[in-house]
Write a protein that holds these residues in place. Structure first.
Motif, PDB file in Angstrom:
ATOM      1  N   GLU A  15       0.847  -1.189   0.000  1.00 37.47           N
ATOM      2  CA  GLU A  15       0.000   0.000   0.000  1.00 37.47           C
ATOM      3  C   GLU A  15       0.886   1.245   0.000  1.00 37.47           C
ATOM      4  OE1 GLU A  15      -3.559   0.008   0.034  1.00 37.47           O
ATOM      5  OE2 GLU A  15      -3.034  -2.017  -0.641  1.00 37.47           O
ATOM      6  N   VAL A  16       0.720   2.044  -1.036  1.00 40.93           N
ATOM      7  CA  VAL A  16       1.519   3.270  -1.200  1.00 40.93           C
ATOM      8  C   VAL A  16       0.597   4.468  -0.976  1.00 40.93           C
ATOM      9  CG1 VAL A  16       2.926   4.632  -2.803  1.00 40.93           C
ATOM     10  CG2 VAL A  16       2.995   2.119  -2.889  1.00 40.93           C
ATOM     11  N   PRO A  17       1.039   5.486  -0.220  1.00 45.61           N
ATOM     12  CA  PRO A  17       0.208   6.688  -0.062  1.00 45.61           C
ATOM     13  C   PRO A  17      -0.245   7.211  -1.419  1.00 45.61           C
ATOM     14  CG  PRO A  17       2.092   6.803   1.408  1.00 45.61           C
ATOM     15  CD  PRO A  17       2.309   5.604   0.546  1.00 45.61           C
ATOM     16  N   ALA A  18      -1.539   7.497  -1.551  1.00 47.67           N
ATOM     17  CA  ALA A  18      -2.117   7.869  -2.842  1.00 47.67           C
ATOM     18  C   ALA A  18      -1.473   9.112  -3.440  1.00 47.67           C
ATOM     19  CB  ALA A  18      -3.616   8.077  -2.687  1.00 47.67           C
ATOM     20  N   GLU A  19      -1.046  10.031  -2.590  1.00 43.12           N
ATOM     21  CA  GLU A  19      -0.481  11.290  -3.087  1.00 43.12           C
ATOM     22  C   GLU A  19       1.004  11.183  -3.427  1.00 43.12           C
ATOM     23  OE1 GLU A  19      -2.258  14.036  -3.836  1.00 43.12           O
ATOM     24  OE2 GLU A  19      -3.891  12.618  -3.426  1.00 43.12           O
ATOM     25  N   ALA A  20       1.634  10.066  -3.078  1.00 43.50           N
ATOM     26  CA  ALA A  20       3.067   9.918  -3.318  1.00 43.50           C
ATOM     27  C   ALA A  20       3.362   9.709  -4.795  1.00 43.50           C
ATOM     28  CB  ALA A  20       3.625   8.757  -2.502  1.00 43.50           C
ATOM     29  N   TYR A  21       4.426  10.331  -5.265  1.00 46.91           N
ATOM     30  CA  TYR A  21       4.865  10.103  -6.633  1.00 46.91           C
ATOM     31  C   TYR A  21       5.800   8.907  -6.717  1.00 46.91           C
ATOM     32  CZ  TYR A  21       2.732  14.464  -8.125  1.00 46.91           C
ATOM     33  OH  TYR A  21       1.800  15.444  -8.427  1.00 46.91           O
ATOM     34  N   TYR A  22       6.400   8.521  -5.608  1.00 43.89           N
ATOM     35  CA  TYR A  22       7.201   7.299  -5.608  1.00 43.89           C
ATOM     36  C   TYR A  22       6.265   6.097  -5.504  1.00 43.89           C
ATOM     37  CZ  TYR A  22       6.592   7.879  -0.529  1.00 43.89           C
ATOM     38  OH  TYR A  22       6.068   8.047   0.726  1.00 43.89           O
ATOM     39  N   GLY A  23       6.835   4.898  -5.702  1.00 43.89           N
ATOM     40  CA  GLY A  23       6.016   3.704  -5.737  1.00 43.89           C
ATOM     41  C   GLY A  23       6.517   2.606  -4.824  1.00 43.89           C
ATOM     42  N   VAL A  24       6.191   1.378  -5.180  1.00 44.07           N
ATOM     43  CA  VAL A  24       6.387   0.234  -4.315  1.00 44.07           C
ATOM     44  C   VAL A  24       7.875  -0.004  -4.007  1.00 44.07           C
ATOM     45  CG1 VAL A  24       6.190  -1.293  -6.352  1.00 44.07           C
ATOM     46  CG2 VAL A  24       6.013  -2.267  -4.063  1.00 44.07           C
ATOM     47  N   GLN A  25       8.726   0.072  -5.010  1.00 49.12           N
ATOM     48  CA  GLN A  25      10.138  -0.238  -4.749  1.00 49.12           C
ATOM     49  C   GLN A  25      10.812   0.848  -3.913  1.00 49.12           C
ATOM     50  OE1 GLN A  25      12.667  -2.289  -7.391  1.00 49.12           O
ATOM     51  NE2 GLN A  25      11.056  -2.779  -8.869  1.00 49.12           N
ATOM     52  N   THR A  26      10.419   2.092  -4.138  1.00 52.82           N
ATOM     53  CA  THR A  26      10.940   3.166  -3.304  1.00 52.82           C
ATOM     54  C   THR A  26      10.491   2.984  -1.870  1.00 52.82           C
ATOM     55  OG1 THR A  26      10.925   4.707  -5.164  1.00 52.82           O
ATOM     56  CG2 THR A  26      10.952   5.667  -2.950  1.00 52.82           C
ATOM     57  N   LEU A  27       9.228   2.621  -1.673  1.00 49.07           N
ATOM     58  CA  LEU A  27       8.704   2.444  -0.320  1.00 49.07           C
ATOM     59  C   LEU A  27       9.428   1.317   0.402  1.00 49.07           C
ATOM     60  CD1 LEU A  27       6.626   3.571   1.640  1.00 49.07           C
ATOM     61  CD2 LEU A  27       4.990   1.893   0.778  1.00 49.07           C
ATOM     62  N   ARG A  28       9.699   0.228  -0.312  1.00 48.93           N
ATOM     63  CA  ARG A  28      10.444  -0.871   0.317  1.00 48.93           C
ATOM     64  C   ARG A  28      11.835  -0.391   0.743  1.00 48.93           C
ATOM     65  NH1 ARG A  28       7.757  -5.668  -0.214  1.00 48.93           N
ATOM     66  NH2 ARG A  28       6.533  -6.048  -2.109  1.00 48.93           N
ATOM     67  N   ALA A  29      12.493   0.357  -0.133  1.00 52.36           N
ATOM     68  CA  ALA A  29      13.835   0.845   0.183  1.00 52.36           C
ATOM     69  C   ALA A  29      13.803   1.817   1.356  1.00 52.36           C
ATOM     70  CB  ALA A  29      14.441   1.522  -1.040  1.00 52.36           C
ATOM     71  N   ARG A  30      12.775   2.652   1.390  1.00 51.91           N
ATOM     72  CA  ARG A  30      12.651   3.603   2.496  1.00 51.91           C
ATOM     73  C   ARG A  30      12.534   2.865   3.821  1.00 51.91           C
ATOM     74  NH1 ARG A  30       7.818   8.138   3.061  1.00 51.91           N
ATOM     75  NH2 ARG A  30       8.855   9.462   4.619  1.00 51.91           N
ATOM     76  N   GLU A  31      11.827   1.756   3.816  1.00 52.14           N
ATOM     77  CA  GLU A  31      11.647   0.973   5.038  1.00 52.14           C
ATOM     78  C   GLU A  31      12.886   0.150   5.370  1.00 52.14           C
ATOM     79  OE1 GLU A  31       8.187  -1.245   4.064  1.00 52.14           O
ATOM     80  OE2 GLU A  31       6.784   0.409   4.483  1.00 52.14           O
ATOM     81  N   ASN A  32      13.653  -0.246   4.370  1.00 54.16           N
ATOM     82  CA  ASN A  32      14.817  -1.113   4.592  1.00 54.16           C
ATOM     83  C   ASN A  32      16.055  -0.365   5.075  1.00 54.16           C
ATOM     84  OD1 ASN A  32      13.505  -3.466   3.874  1.00 54.16           O
ATOM     85  ND2 ASN A  32      14.110  -3.345   1.714  1.00 54.16           N
ATOM     86  N   PHE A  33      16.235   0.867   4.594  1.00 57.59           N
ATOM     87  CA  PHE A  33      17.511   1.555   4.794  1.00 57.59           C
ATOM     88  C   PHE A  33      17.359   2.763   5.714  1.00 57.59           C
ATOM     89  CE2 PHE A  33      17.819  -0.141   0.306  1.00 57.59           C
ATOM     90  CZ  PHE A  33      18.516  -1.284   0.662  1.00 57.59           C
ATOM     91  N   HIS A  34      17.358   2.504   7.006  1.00 62.18           N
ATOM     92  CA  HIS A  34      17.431   3.580   8.001  1.00 62.18           C
ATOM     93  C   HIS A  34      18.894   3.661   8.440  1.00 62.18           C
ATOM     94  CE1 HIS A  34      13.053   4.022   8.346  1.00 62.18           C
ATOM     95  NE2 HIS A  34      12.984   2.703   8.281  1.00 62.18           N
ATOM     96  N   ILE A  35      19.699   4.316   7.618  1.00 68.28           N
ATOM     97  CA  ILE A  35      21.149   4.281   7.831  1.00 68.28           C
ATOM     98  C   ILE A  35      21.685   5.644   8.255  1.00 68.28           C
ATOM     99  CG2 ILE A  35      23.384   3.677   6.833  1.00 68.28           C
ATOM    100  CD1 ILE A  35      21.448   1.321   7.134  1.00 68.28           C
ATOM    101  N   THR A  36      21.728   6.588   7.344  1.00 73.62           N
ATOM    102  CA  THR A  36      22.282   7.907   7.650  1.00 73.62           C
ATOM    103  C   THR A  36      21.221   8.891   8.127  1.00 73.62           C
ATOM    104  OG1 THR A  36      21.952   8.775   5.407  1.00 73.62           O
ATOM    105  CG2 THR A  36      24.012   7.586   5.846  1.00 73.62           C
ATOM    106  N   GLY A  37      19.966   8.617   7.803  1.00 73.93           N
ATOM    107  CA  GLY A  37      18.920   9.606   8.060  1.00 73.93           C
ATOM    108  C   GLY A  37      18.926  10.725   7.041  1.00 73.93           C
TER     109      GLY A  37
END
Length: 467
Positions: A15-37
């Motif tokens: 489920e991707v926020p409706a207003e987001a221009y990014y999509g599923v793969q970006t969302l997965r990466a956002r959740e996976n990589f909490h590294i530098t902030g």
């Protein structure tokens, strides 16, 4: 309540926020990589460069008959908006990521795709009509997109760094002119050496910064070589035979940069030597700036119990316990920038060494480290010039006093009174604590007029023949 749209990839639905221009793969990466902030949006030049690459690819594919006109036009318009600074907040992936930059590439593909869909009058996520991989990423791989975009972004960042370095160079040069008549004692190994002018000292710093501008410019030339058209490993799989040449030509036209296709795309896709070379030059800049800042701190030390030949502009109170203390905070912060750049150089060296076979997957941390080094050095140069160098004043009487009392003065007098008398004066000055200047007068070896003529600043700045 936030609304969502359902997107899917090879791992399933998300489920991707409706207003987001990014999509599923970006969302997965956002959740996976909490590294530098630090998200990609922190580096607008990188987003701009990715948009240049996607725009050039769309134009190249269209010109080769691989992409229809409607899709190409929409992709190009979306890319132009990114280049103008729009939608940068949609680049949410951490700059340090696994996957050799795949998440960065997909963040760009999805944002461009969804904005292009809007421009076509269709909703975000309507990938049957325009797809982030089939169309936006056509004839591309992360393995040529990411390093090519990184190179373009680095060129733009390096130009800003060199401009900041020129600003600092000019600040030192102006002080060199201002202090041309201030006689002082030169030092080697922290010991008195021979007289010089304070202007010579500042002019030398201007020259050393100028030399490093040339070294950065030379390193930048290497960054113009890109591997667009390599696709996965350099063989150009899944692209038109003329694509590599065409997309490079389009990039040159769009960016106005003198980019050139690597002569061997297989080699270019696995090699990160250019980043090691560039990082080494940035380390050189950092080391030399730090040395200059060490000098500024020494020359301004005191004010009563140090060298105290120059005054740094007071920027802030220096202590929570010692009233009236003012510290050399600007040189200190530039020192710390230098330490960080040296550390980034180690990171880049190790990351480059870690490449294996046909790809170096460590390019995200290489890129992040280079951006950090360049941006910190750029800000450090501007800060040092504007908040320190431009406000430096000379303690002229203190400089003259130190020259007259320095044992090193006898070296300048040696051609006039001879080595034996010079050594005699040096020993007496050391034994009694007396001034070399005063002892010479007392012994009658030279008159005051002769001494003052010898010690004129203009006579200290160049070789001088003496009979």
């Amino acid at each position: 309540m936030m609304e969502y749209r359902t997107e899917h990839d090879s791992l399933g639905e998300v489920e991707v926020p409706a207003e987001a221009y990014y999509g599923v793969q970006t969302l997965r990466a956002r959740e996976n990589f909490h590294i530098t902030g630090v998200p990609m949006s922190h580096y607008p030049r990188l987003i701009e460069a990715l948009a240049y690459v996607k725009l050039a690819a769309a134009e190249a594919n269209a010109s080769l008959g691989m992409l229809d006109e409607d899709r190409s036009r929409a992709i190009c318009r979306a890319c132009e908006e990114l280049i103008s600074g729009k939608l940068h907040d949609q680049f949410v992936v951490d700059v340090v990521q696994g996957g050799a930059g795949t998440s960065a590439n997909m963040n760009a593909n999805e944002v461009v795709c969804n904005r292009a869909l809007e421009l076509m009058g269709r909703p975000k996520g309507d990938y049957e009509h325009l797809h982030p991989l089939n169309h936006v990423n056509m004839s591309q791989s992360t393995n040529d997109v990411f390093p090519s975009a990184l190179n373009i972004a680095l060129i733009l960042e390096l130009r800003e760094l060199m401009e900041a370095m020129r600003h600092l160079q000019h600040a030192f040069a102006r002080k060199g002119d201002e202090f041309a008549d201030v006689l002082k004692m030169g030092r080697t190994q922290l010991q008195d050496a021979v007289p010089m002018t304070l202007g010579q000292e500042f002019t030398a710093w201007a020259v050393t910064v100028g030399e490093d501008i040339q070294r950065v410019d030379e390193a930048e030339d290497l960054v113009y070589e890109i591997n667009m058209g390599a696709t996965a490993i350099g063989t150009g799989l899944n692209s038109h035979p003329d694509y590599a040449r065409t997309v490079t030509e389009k990039l040159v036209e769009i960016t106005t940069l003198n980019l050139k296709q690597s002569p061997d795309l297989v080699e270019a896709t696995q090699d990160t030597g250019v980043y090691v070379q560039l990082s080494g030059v940035l380390k050189r800049v950092a080391v030399k700036l730090s040395k200059i800042c060490n000098d500024l701190r020494l020359l301004s030390s005191g004010p009563r119990c140090g060298i105290n030949e120059i005054n740094l502009p007071p920027m802030q109170p220096g202590s929570s316990i010692m009233p009236g203390k003012v510290n050399p905070v600007i040189p200190e912060v530039v020192n710390q920038v230098a330490f960080a750049v040296i550390g980034h150089d180690v990171t880049i060296s190790m990351a480059s060494e870690a490449g294996q076979l046909e790809l170096n997957v460590m390019e995200p941390v290489i890129g992040y480290s280079l951006f950090q080094s360049i941006n910190m050095l750029r800000r450090a140069c501007l800060t040092l010039a504007d908040k320190c160098v431009s406000g430096i004043t000379a303690n002229r009487e203190r400089c003259r006093e130190l020259v007259e009392h320095s044992i090193g003065l006898v070296t300048a007098l040696n051609p006039y009174i001879g080595y034996e008398k010079s050594a005699e004066i040096a020993k007496e000055a050391m034994r009694t604590g007396g001034s070399v200047y005063a002892i010479v007068l007392e012994k009658g070896y030279l008159t005051r007029e002769q001494l003052d003529e010898i010690l004129k600043p203009e006579n200290m700045v160049r070789p001088r023949y003496t009979k």
